[in-house]
Design a protein around this motif. Structure first.
Motif, PDB file in Angstrom:
ATOM      1  N   ALA A 184     -67.147  19.639 -46.692  1.00  0.00           N
ATOM      2  CA  ALA A 184     -66.058  19.581 -46.818  1.00  0.00           C
ATOM      3  C   ALA A 184     -65.862  18.035 -46.165  1.00  0.00           C
ATOM      4  O   ALA A 184     -66.390  17.998 -45.366  1.00  0.00           O
ATOM      5  N   GLU A 233     -61.488  15.253 -41.317  1.00  0.00           N
ATOM      6  CA  GLU A 233     -60.723  14.484 -41.275  1.00  0.00           C
ATOM      7  C   GLU A 233     -59.682  15.463 -42.575  1.00  0.00           C
ATOM      8  O   GLU A 233     -59.789  15.317 -43.306  1.00  0.00           O
ATOM      9  N   ARG A 234     -58.439  15.064 -41.401  1.00  0.00           N
ATOM     10  CA  ARG A 234     -57.582  16.250 -41.822  1.00  0.00           C
ATOM     11  C   ARG A 234     -55.918  15.425 -41.651  1.00  0.00           C
ATOM     12  O   ARG A 234     -55.945  15.284 -39.993  1.00  0.00           O
ATOM     13  N   GLU A 267     -57.045  17.043 -46.908  1.00  0.00           N
ATOM     14  CA  GLU A 267     -58.718  16.662 -46.534  1.00  0.00           C
ATOM     15  C   GLU A 267     -58.805  15.275 -46.284  1.00  0.00           C
ATOM     16  O   GLU A 267     -58.901  14.384 -47.838  1.00  0.00           O
ATOM     17  N   SER A 302     -57.574  20.093 -49.403  1.00  0.00           N
ATOM     18  CA  SER A 302     -56.747  19.856 -49.697  1.00  0.00           C
ATOM     19  C   SER A 302     -55.249  20.820 -50.573  1.00  0.00           C
ATOM     20  O   SER A 302     -55.437  21.144 -51.218  1.00  0.00           O
TER      21      SER A 302
END
Lengths: 272, 391
Positions: free
Chosen positions: A5, A8-9, A18, A64
């Motif tokens: 993954a 950051e988001r 993401e 996402s």
């Protein structure tokens, strides 16, 4: 290209997305291919040595969100228009691979006020031939086991990049990312299969320099397709990388990065 | 219990000539139009005979398939609407996620209902995954599309008065005005197929007849979920007529005759799974959660109808795949399977399968209708009392 993954988001236009953000310098938006983006993406890593790379997972891909109203590539293009405005990106380099290349081309046809240059890597999105000739292989008619041979030139590298397609020994999270990416790619690219019939007639609106960078052994969209794509732009340059398939940028990230950096550097010199 | 004669209208003479998949990608030169002409007419004759023997009629459709040449269940029903007299006419079903035009589906349904004098039963199905290759309709958001098409068809068939408009997510109509209106008011009975509990609950809320195909051990939890949800929604127990089950049925006078017929039917079970792998489960057809779980477990769908290798007759009957035997044996097998799953009100009978000839098919149908059906009807009446009084 899907296993880990992104770290950051952020919320863009109400969609939680993401991100992988790496490096310093001129902003470069990287739009990933249909099978997704991994936190350890090697091309992003190479480009981050020269640019500030902003690489989100598209809505519906990776981790996402996919809000109900996003159902088409046009919706994704509007999402990226919002992203560019919300992050106030200017003088932006847009690089897109395969499905991401289609999005990049679409995005540029909406106006290049904030875009300095465009790089399309083995991009889909355009239809050139007649109604009984496919330009793009129907990837949705292929099995999962065919991904390595269809999308890659080097089978050993393919299996490394795809985690050997060994889902039993992968986390459920990675398997979910893979399944989700496949579903979303189908949602956006089912029919017409991975192209927009209107796009070819709109490419003249792209006034910035365009690098059309291609794997010499691409079987999904063979080099002849890439050459036609480049010729459709006002300032299109076609460059090929040997021993590279449709996902050649994952097989040979250094070579693809070198070609991109050389093109963008030369462009800067001309502009100066 | 009601009995429904079903046949897939297969092009079985081509099966052993075809190497590999028998559908989607199979060369259409294997479908000889002259052979098809004889077969279609034979299968239609069998439905006409079924009508005379007291069966109801169940038709389906598939596409690009040697397993089933019925390209439109409504075309088949349109013919039978005129050629039969008493039988209920069930399409199970119209694959509405394959259809681009649910308005047209509503019109055709209404026409069949009116021509048949109100004998239509409407089954709306999701469509098999591999048929999206031909219909070109997207596997993504398939159930959203299913429910919008369903809601539209229900409204189009039940609406009385001046035209209405529909501006949905998937379908747009400026002037919906179905002529004729259905013969059965407010509309013909509705059916939906299900295999898992979550769909079963949805069907229960709607109160439709729920059919399940070759579901074996999955049937009891499915029926239980329906019963539970039906009671919650409607405040009364679901009657036995809400539950339908599909299996192959072979009947004979003695062991040798039964075995001979089973041998001719069994290739059906081997041909069914011959689907091109890429089309067995396109992304989007099942949920991401289910697909991710399947990737992790390495399981890719039901193989061999959930039966052991080389299943015995008893195993095939207990597994709810193939009921076979003399009339006495069939009564035992079918009533005990019904008991096991909680009560079957409609037996959907694949009476013609594989290489079973016209004579053998008609003989099975005749034997069953004379010697098994009356007893099972009696059984089901008692079972229904038990179900509706239990709560």
């Amino acid at each position: 290209m899907f296993i880990t993954a992104l770290p950051e988001r952020r919320e863009i236009a109400g969609v939680s997305v993401e991100f992988l953000i790496k490096g310093d310098g001129q902003n470069l938006l990287f739009l990933h291919a249909g099978h997704g983006l991994d936190a350890a993406d090697r091309l992003v890593e190479e480009l981050a040595k020269s640019y500030r790379v902003i690489a989100p997972s598209h809505p519906g891909f990776g981790a996402s969100e996919l809000p109900r109203h996003i159902t088409s590539t046009e919706d994704l293009v509007f999402f990226y228009l919002d992203l560019i405005e919300e992050l106030d990106l200017k003088d932006l380099i847009v690089v897109g691979a395969s499905f991401g290349g289609w999005l990049a081309a679409e995005l540029a046809t909406r106006g290049t006020g904030r875009i300095a240059s465009l790089v399309l890597i083995d991009a889909v999105g355009v239809k050139f031939s007649g109604r009984e000739t496919r330009d793009i292989v129907d990837i949705f008619a292929r099995t999962l086991e065919e991904i390595p041979t269809l999308f890659f030139h080097d089978q050993d590298k393919a299996m490394t990049i795809l985690g050997g397609l060994d889902f039993k020994n992968m986390s459920l999270d990675s398997a979910t990312r893979f399944a989700r990416n496949r579903e979303s790619l189908l949602l956006f690219g089912w029919s017409p299969t991975l192209y927009n019939p209107k796009l070819l007639g709109r490419l003249h609106r792209v006034h910035v320099p365009v690098l059309v960078l291609w794997g010499a052994n691409d079987q999904v969209t063979p080099p002849a397709y890439g050459k036609q794509y480049a010729a459709a732009f006002e300032h299109g340059t076609y460059v090929e990388v040997p021993e590279a398939g449709h996902y050649g940028y994952l097989e040979q990230p250094e070579k693809f990065a070198d070609k991109i950096i050389a093109f963008l550097g030369a462009k800067t010199l001309v502009a100066a | 219990m009601e009995f429904w004669h079903f046949s897939e209208q297969s092009m079985h003479p081509a099966w052993d000539k075809i190497d590999g998949p028998t559908k989607v990608l199979v060369d259409n030169r294997f479908c000889d139009p002259e052979v098809a002409n004889k077969l279609y007419n034979r299968y239609l004759d069998e439905w006409v005979i079924a009508d005379k023997l007291g069966y109801n009629i169940f038709v389906n459709e598939h596409h690009a398939s040697a397993n089933c040449m019925s390209a439109s269940c409504l075309l088949t029903l349109a013919i039978l609407a005129r050629q039969t007299k008493k039988a209920r006419l069930l399409c199970l079903g119209v694959p509405i996620t394959n259809r681009t035009d649910p308005y047209r589906v509503a019109e055709e349904l209404a026409m069949i209902d009116v021509i048949s004098g109100g004998r239509l039963e409407i089954g709306l199905v999701k469509a098999s995954p591999f048929e999206l290759a031909m219909s070109n309709q997207s596997p993504a958001r398939i159930m959203d599309r299913y429910w919008e098409a369903h809601d539209f068809i229900v409204k189009a068939l039940t609406h009385k008065g001046l035209p209405f408009s529909w501006e949905g997510e998937f379908y747009n109509y400026r002037n919906v005005n179905v002529w004729p209106r259905p013969f059965q008011q407010p509309m013909p009975p509705m059916w939906i197929t299900a295999s898992g509990a979550s769909t079963g609950r949805k069907v229960a809320q709607l109160g439709y007849t729920m059919a399940t195909f070759f579901n074996g051990a999955g049937t009891k939890p499915l029926y239980d979920a329906y019963k539970d949800e039906y009671f919650k929604t409607h405040g009364k127990p679901a009657g036995i007529d809400r539950f339908a089950y599909l299996a192959i049925v072979v009947c004979g006078r003695n062991d040798a005759e039964v075995q001979e017929r089973i041998n001719k039917v069994k290739p059906y079970l081997e041909v069914q799974p011959r689907t091109p792998k890429a089309w067995s489960n396109p992304p989007g057809y099942e949920s991401v959660e289910l697909n991710a779980g399947a990737l992790k477990s390495g399981k890719t769908g039901r193989i061999n109808f959930g039966l052991p290798l080389n299943p015995t007759r008893a195993e095939m009957a207990e597994g709810g795949i193939l009921f076979s035997g003399t009339p006495d044996e069939l009564y035992e097998q079918m009533s005990s399977f019904s008991d096991k799953v909680g009560g079957i009100g409609h037996m959907l009978m694949l009476t013609q399968a594989g290489y079973l000839s016209h004579e053998e098919t008609v003989d099975t149908m005749t034997l069953f209708s004379e010697q098994v059906a009356p007893r099972l009807r009696e059984y089901a009446r008692a079972k229904n009392q038990e179900l509706t009084q239990a709560a």
